[in-house]
Write a protein that holds these residues in place. Structure first.
Motif, PDB file in Angstrom:
ATOM      1  N   VAL A  71      63.393 139.508 -86.648  1.00  0.00           N
ATOM      2  CA  VAL A  71      62.540 138.861 -85.647  1.00  0.00           C
ATOM      3  C   VAL A  71      63.221 138.874 -84.279  1.00  0.00           C
ATOM      4  O   VAL A  71      62.611 139.217 -83.264  1.00  0.00           O
ATOM      5  CB  VAL A  71      62.200 137.412 -86.066  1.00  0.00           C
ATOM      6  CG1 VAL A  71      61.557 136.654 -84.921  1.00  0.00           C
ATOM      7  CG2 VAL A  71      61.261 137.418 -87.269  1.00  0.00           C
ATOM      8  N   SER A  74      63.119 142.131 -82.574  1.00  0.00           N
ATOM      9  CA  SER A  74      61.806 142.581 -82.111  1.00  0.00           C
ATOM     10  C   SER A  74      61.364 141.890 -80.828  1.00  0.00           C
ATOM     11  O   SER A  74      60.244 142.131 -80.360  1.00  0.00           O
ATOM     12  CB  SER A  74      60.756 142.327 -83.203  1.00  0.00           C
ATOM     13  OG  SER A  74      60.558 140.937 -83.404  1.00  0.00           O
ATOM     14  N   THR A  75      62.217 141.044 -80.240  1.00  0.00           N
ATOM     15  CA  THR A  75      61.796 140.251 -79.085  1.00  0.00           C
ATOM     16  C   THR A  75      61.481 141.108 -77.856  1.00  0.00           C
ATOM     17  O   THR A  75      60.793 140.648 -76.951  1.00  0.00           O
ATOM     18  CB  THR A  75      62.884 139.234 -78.704  1.00  0.00           C
ATOM     19  OG1 THR A  75      64.143 139.915 -78.541  1.00  0.00           O
ATOM     20  CG2 THR A  75      63.033 138.166 -79.772  1.00  0.00           C
ATOM     21  N   VAL A  99      63.285 148.540 -81.497  1.00  0.00           N
ATOM     22  CA  VAL A  99      62.384 147.382 -81.470  1.00  0.00           C
ATOM     23  C   VAL A  99      61.237 147.571 -82.451  1.00  0.00           C
ATOM     24  O   VAL A  99      60.853 146.640 -83.173  1.00  0.00           O
ATOM     25  CB  VAL A  99      61.856 147.156 -80.040  1.00  0.00           C
ATOM     26  CG1 VAL A  99      60.699 146.157 -80.036  1.00  0.00           C
ATOM     27  CG2 VAL A  99      62.968 146.649 -79.130  1.00  0.00           C
ATOM     28  N   THR A 103      60.438 145.312 -85.630  1.00  0.00           N
ATOM     29  CA  THR A 103      59.128 144.666 -85.739  1.00  0.00           C
ATOM     30  C   THR A 103      58.484 144.975 -87.085  1.00  0.00           C
ATOM     31  O   THR A 103      57.949 144.076 -87.755  1.00  0.00           O
ATOM     32  CB  THR A 103      58.206 145.143 -84.608  1.00  0.00           C
ATOM     33  OG1 THR A 103      58.820 144.834 -83.337  1.00  0.00           O
ATOM     34  CG2 THR A 103      56.851 144.451 -84.676  1.00  0.00           C
ATOM     35  N   PRO A 258      57.932 137.190 -81.062  1.00  0.00           N
ATOM     36  CA  PRO A 258      58.973 137.563 -80.083  1.00  0.00           C
ATOM     37  C   PRO A 258      58.859 136.782 -78.768  1.00  0.00           C
ATOM     38  O   PRO A 258      59.880 136.397 -78.188  1.00  0.00           O
ATOM     39  CB  PRO A 258      58.732 139.062 -79.861  1.00  0.00           C
ATOM     40  CG  PRO A 258      58.015 139.530 -81.077  1.00  0.00           C
ATOM     41  CD  PRO A 258      57.159 138.375 -81.494  1.00  0.00           C
ATOM     42  N   TYR A 262      61.887 134.473 -77.210  1.00  0.00           N
ATOM     43  CA  TYR A 262      62.393 134.772 -75.866  1.00  0.00           C
ATOM     44  C   TYR A 262      62.120 133.620 -74.914  1.00  0.00           C
ATOM     45  O   TYR A 262      62.983 133.237 -74.104  1.00  0.00           O
ATOM     46  CB  TYR A 262      61.725 136.054 -75.363  1.00  0.00           C
ATOM     47  CG  TYR A 262      62.263 136.559 -74.039  1.00  0.00           C
ATOM     48  CD1 TYR A 262      63.622 136.784 -73.867  1.00  0.00           C
ATOM     49  CD2 TYR A 262      61.403 136.820 -72.972  1.00  0.00           C
ATOM     50  CE1 TYR A 262      64.115 137.264 -72.661  1.00  0.00           C
ATOM     51  CE2 TYR A 262      61.889 137.280 -71.770  1.00  0.00           C
ATOM     52  CZ  TYR A 262      63.243 137.501 -71.617  1.00  0.00           C
ATOM     53  OH  TYR A 262      63.727 137.962 -70.419  1.00  0.00           O
TER      54      TYR A 262
END
Length: 336
Positions: A71, A74-75, A99, A103, A258, A262
């Motif tokens: 996770v 994948s941000t 990424v 994801t 994501p 973030y």
């Protein structure tokens, strides 16, 4: 196995894989990620078997450990989405590939974890209801409905987090001054390397990332209301047909999680910078003061976290309202 193979290949060949603008994955980290992927893959295979208590604990621990790693990895997906949508170009092809791999890994692990949890409770791993018989028969779908009032209010309040961030960017795009940044400096900085669509949007007074946020709001509204479950009249030949439930859910989950991670990071970081716990952020054009860019970081955190959490909340409600069940389950349990 594919994820592990890619990571090992990159590490062995010394290929640079961007983590963020000025940071890259080290070979040691890539090999560690490959090992974690193989561990997660083994746990996924074991989750379909009948295990003793120790085996169940090992599988659950592996899934719970691996999922947050994927996770976090994948941000960067929303950022790449904005750059691709605005034709600004991809800064790092390997970074984008990383990424996307993270994801996909996060999404698949989440589905496996959900299925495994249902199986441990004695429920159908597909529909989540307890029933006898096969788990691959026909599905029964509920009727279209809008989200409960409490959910709608919560999502609307979360959407308000976009206002400071979008307001500041709109002011700059329209030529005004805010946070020590002049509209002229903002437009001059943003025009460097900008694509045609970005310039066209700016000429209409719309900042392109604000436009991307509006796409997120459109997705949010679809998750809340009936037209997100049944195609409305303005979709022409699709009008009246049932919307495939994964069509809005996949982008909502893949973008919402994501963005949440973030955004929360930025919300926490900005106050720590302001009080001196973390070093100050060095201003870069068009920002002229450390306080101005710190405020913008906080605004960005509110926007990203608000939109991300809103998507997660709305997607959770949508998933529950549209969740199909095996026809054998409805026949066994009867109407609720």
């Amino acid at each position: 196995m594919l994820y592990a193979a890619v990571e090992v290949t990159w590490a062995a060949a010394g290929i640079t894989v961007r983590w963020k603008e000025h940071s890259s994955y080290t070979p040691a980290v890539q090999l560690l990620l490959a090992a974690l992927a193989l561990l997660a893959g083994g746990a996924c295979l074991a989750s379909t078997r009948t295990l003793a208590r120790t085996g169940r604990v090992v599988v659950a621990t592996a899934l719970v450990t691996a999922l947050p790693v994927f996770v976090v990895g994948s941000t960067g997906l929303p950022i790449y989405f904005v750059t691709i949508a605005t034709l600004s170009g991809v800064e790092s092809a390997t970074g984008l590939a990383q990424v996307l791999l993270n994801t996909a890994g996060a999404a698949l692990l989440l589905l496996v974890g959900l299925s495994y949890r249902r199986r441990l409770r004695g429920d159908c791993p597909r529909c989540g209801r307890p029933h006898a018989g096969a788990v691959d028969g026909p599905l029964a779908y509920p009727g279209a409905s809008r989200a409960p009032r409490r959910t709608r209010v919560a999502v609307y309040l979360l959407m308000c987090g976009l206002l400071p961030w979008a307001g500041a960017k709109s002011i700059w795009t329209l030529g005004g001054d805010a946070l020590g940044v002049s509209g002229d400096d903002w437009q001059r900085t943003m025009s460097v390397g900008a694509s045609g669509p970005s310039k066209a949007a700016a000429s209409a007074g719309i900042e392109v990332t604000v436009l991307a946020a509006m796409v997120g709001i459109f997705l949010l509204l679809g998750l809340l209301y009936v037209w997100g479950q049944v195609f409305p009249w303005w979709t022409l030949f699709l009008s009246g047909r049932r919307v495939p439930r994964l069509l809005p859910l996949i982008p909502a989950w893949l973008t919402g999680i994501p963005l949440t991670v973030y955004g929360v990071f930025l919300i926490v970081m900005a106050p720590l910078v302001a009080v001196g716990v973390l070093p100050g952020i060095k201003p870069s054009p068009p920002f002229t003061t450390s306080s101005g860019i710190t405020w913008m970081v906080e605004f960005g955190g509110l926007a990203f976290a608000g939109l991300g959490i809103g998507l997660v909340v709305a997607a959770r409600s949508y998933a529950a309202r549209t969740h199909p069940v095996c026809a054998s389950a409805t026949a066994t349990m009867g109407p609720e």
